[in-house]
Enzyme design. Structure first.
Site, PDB file in Angstrom:
ATOM      1  N   ASN A 128       0.832  -1.194   0.000  1.00  0.00           N
ATOM      2  CA  ASN A 128       0.000   0.000   0.000  1.00  0.00           C
ATOM      3  C   ASN A 128       0.873   1.252   0.000  1.00  0.00           C
ATOM      4  O   ASN A 128       1.942   1.292   0.597  1.00  0.00           O
ATOM      5  CB  ASN A 128      -1.015  -0.002   1.144  1.00  0.00           C
ATOM      6  CG  ASN A 128      -0.427  -0.123   2.536  1.00  0.00           C
ATOM      7  OD1 ASN A 128       0.471  -0.915   2.776  1.00  0.00           O
ATOM      8  ND2 ASN A 128      -0.959   0.648   3.464  1.00  0.00           N
ATOM      9  N   ALA A 151      -1.040  12.041   1.546  1.00  0.00           N
ATOM     10  CA  ALA A 151      -1.713  12.980   2.451  1.00  0.00           C
ATOM     11  C   ALA A 151      -3.117  13.307   1.950  1.00  0.00           C
ATOM     12  O   ALA A 151      -4.024  13.552   2.736  1.00  0.00           O
ATOM     13  CB  ALA A 151      -0.885  14.255   2.604  1.00  0.00           C
ATOM     14  N   GLU A 188      -3.111  -4.546  -3.014  1.00  0.00           N
ATOM     15  CA  GLU A 188      -3.704  -5.466  -3.975  1.00  0.00           C
ATOM     16  C   GLU A 188      -3.764  -4.852  -5.374  1.00  0.00           C
ATOM     17  O   GLU A 188      -3.390  -5.481  -6.361  1.00  0.00           O
ATOM     18  CB  GLU A 188      -5.125  -5.858  -3.547  1.00  0.00           C
ATOM     19  CG  GLU A 188      -5.189  -6.565  -2.212  1.00  0.00           C
ATOM     20  CD  GLU A 188      -5.408  -5.620  -1.034  1.00  0.00           C
ATOM     21  OE1 GLU A 188      -4.736  -4.567  -0.948  1.00  0.00           O
ATOM     22  OE2 GLU A 188      -6.249  -5.944  -0.173  1.00  0.00           O
ATOM     23  N   CYS A 196     -10.600  -2.811  -4.117  1.00  0.00           N
ATOM     24  CA  CYS A 196      -9.703  -3.883  -4.546  1.00  0.00           C
ATOM     25  C   CYS A 196     -10.487  -5.092  -5.039  1.00  0.00           C
ATOM     26  O   CYS A 196     -10.112  -5.725  -6.025  1.00  0.00           O
ATOM     27  CB  CYS A 196      -8.756  -4.272  -3.418  1.00  0.00           C
ATOM     28  SG  CYS A 196      -7.528  -2.985  -3.090  1.00  0.00           S
TER      29      CYS A 196
END
Length: 160
Positions: free
Chosen positions: A62, A66, A75, A115
């Site tokens: 991942n 911000a 994924e 995902c």
């Protein structure tokens, strides 16, 4: 009126040792990818490893931002990279693992809705199921035989 019950088969392994050697290797690559996560806001690190039909493995982690909607989950990073590097080669398995800097993640983390939808697109395109292996940082491992199992009423191109 009709009622229909939707269900699927879920295999639950007590831990990594119960997986096949191939699946243990794939999950270890997801664990390694998890360590490269950029998660300064959530402190939630996710790693994914995609095993392709051609024997290649693609990893992702991942990547936060911000501006929260601008980040990507592990994924999708892995699946999109697999599609970019090996277009037309089916994905066999996606291994996903998560941990947190705030607490121990001792149960498997399933893919988020975005995902699931992205993986379903690839499953629909390749017309073959994509198996999922889900793990926290420790504990049991879940196996789903198809992303469609955990997104049974998914949106696909047939609606367009």
């Amino acid at each position: 009126m009709q009622k229909r019950k939707l269900s699927f088969e879920l295999t639950i392994f007590a831990g990594l040792a119960e997986l096949s050697k191939e699946d243990q290797t794939l999950m270890s690559k997801a664990v390694a990818a998890r360590k490269n996560a950029y998660a300064p806001y959530s402190n939630f690190q996710v790693g994914a490893a995609v095993f392709m039909e051609n024997g290649k493995t693609i990893i992702g982690s991942n990547q936060e931002n911000a501006s929260y909607p601008s980040g990507l989950c592990a994924e999708r990073v892995a699946v999109f990279q697999a599609g970019a590097l090996y277009p037309g080669i089916p994905i066999k398995t996606v291994a996903i693992t998560a941990t947190s800097r705030n607490h121990v993640v001792d149960s498997p983390a399933a893919p988020c809705g975005n995902c699931r939808q992205a993986i379903l697109e690839y499953e629909t395109k390749q017309q073959k199921p994509i198996r999922l292996l889900l793990m926290g940082e420790t504990g049991k491992v879940l196996q789903c035989n198809s992303i469609a199992d955990i997104l049974p009423l998914g949106f696909d191109s047939s609606f367009l």
